[in-house]
Design a protein around this motif. Sequence first.
Motif, short mmCIF file in Angstrom:
data_model
loop_
_atom_site.label_atom_id
_atom_site.label_comp_id
_atom_site.label_asym_id
_atom_site.label_seq_id
_atom_site.Cartn_x
_atom_site.Cartn_y
_atom_site.Cartn_z
N VAL A 237 2.54 6.90 -5.61
CA VAL A 237 3.30 6.85 -4.36
C VAL A 237 4.03 8.17 -4.14
O VAL A 237 4.02 8.73 -3.04
CB VAL A 237 4.30 5.68 -4.39
CG1 VAL A 237 5.19 5.70 -3.14
CG2 VAL A 237 3.56 4.35 -4.49
N ALA A 254 5.51 0.88 -2.09
CA ALA A 254 5.73 1.91 -1.08
C ALA A 254 6.60 1.43 0.08
O ALA A 254 6.71 2.12 1.09
CB ALA A 254 4.38 2.40 -0.54
N LEU A 263 5.84 7.83 4.52
CA LEU A 263 4.44 7.46 4.35
C LEU A 263 3.96 6.65 5.55
O LEU A 263 4.76 5.98 6.23
CB LEU A 263 4.24 6.63 3.08
CG LEU A 263 4.38 7.35 1.74
CD1 LEU A 263 4.32 6.34 0.59
CD2 LEU A 263 3.28 8.40 1.57
#
Length: 305
Positions: A237, A254, A263
Amino acid sequence: MKTIHQSRGNDLAAYAAFLAVATHRSFRSAAVELDMTPSAISHSIKVLEQRLNIRLFNRTTRSVSLTEAGERLALKLKPAMAALDEALCDVERDDHVPSGTVRINASEGAIRLVLQPVLARFLSTYPQVHLDIVSDGRLTDITAEGFDAGIRLAEAIPKDMVAVAVSKEVRFAAIASPGYLERRGYPQVPQDLYRHDCIRFRFESGAIYRWELERQGVIERINPSGPLTLTDQPLMVEAAIDGIGIAFVPDHLATGALQDGRLQRVLEEWCPPFPGLCLYYSGHRHLSSGLRALINMMTEALVAK
């Protein structure tokens, strides 16, 4: 041969050692199961053979096998020991404070997701229980290695095990940083991943994890390439946040980075949920009071979520 009334007090432990070696065909594995040293197991078997005046095992430097007499004894002894185990279990159920050591085998991710949230409460509620938790990414044979239970994804649990759900459905996510996607573009179908830098995961066994994506019953198994291979999913991650490439991980790892925009998901329609983590154990072994208490607390925590 002596009757049970004539047997010495430590014969029961010797018979348990005999059955453990007979089951595993290994003094080392039997020692792990019974929390003894291999030399103690060997001595116990030797004394039992002398007492019965029968050779129970054929031993070489590479293998352990039962003699004909050993086979007969194991066949008769297994149901008798199982009945005794069940009788003791019934007594425990009546009024017994959970105690003893419970050995659990699980991946680091599973430990963090389903064990860590209940650890403090469990150990304060049951101070006489000692949890021995081993973080292991391999698909370990928990019976052979002497564990009371394991935790892994439901689809990977051997069919001869008793499985208890301890997490909700799990979903994997293909993730990348906005900067990476601006440079390299968005994959539209799984095959596009072969034109991207992917962050791969390696099991402790050495095998590389193949990405499995699915949409409307169509399954695509991808073995992408990339500049980085790791054995730690949280690091994957972090690497994705740093713009190194696309990672494929359980989405709960995440959550924070997805929420704050560090992200983004890609191929989201190819990442459906599937059955989550289960705690599993052998149905042929006695379920200790400590393990039973742990299962109860974990399932209660799941219902409360």
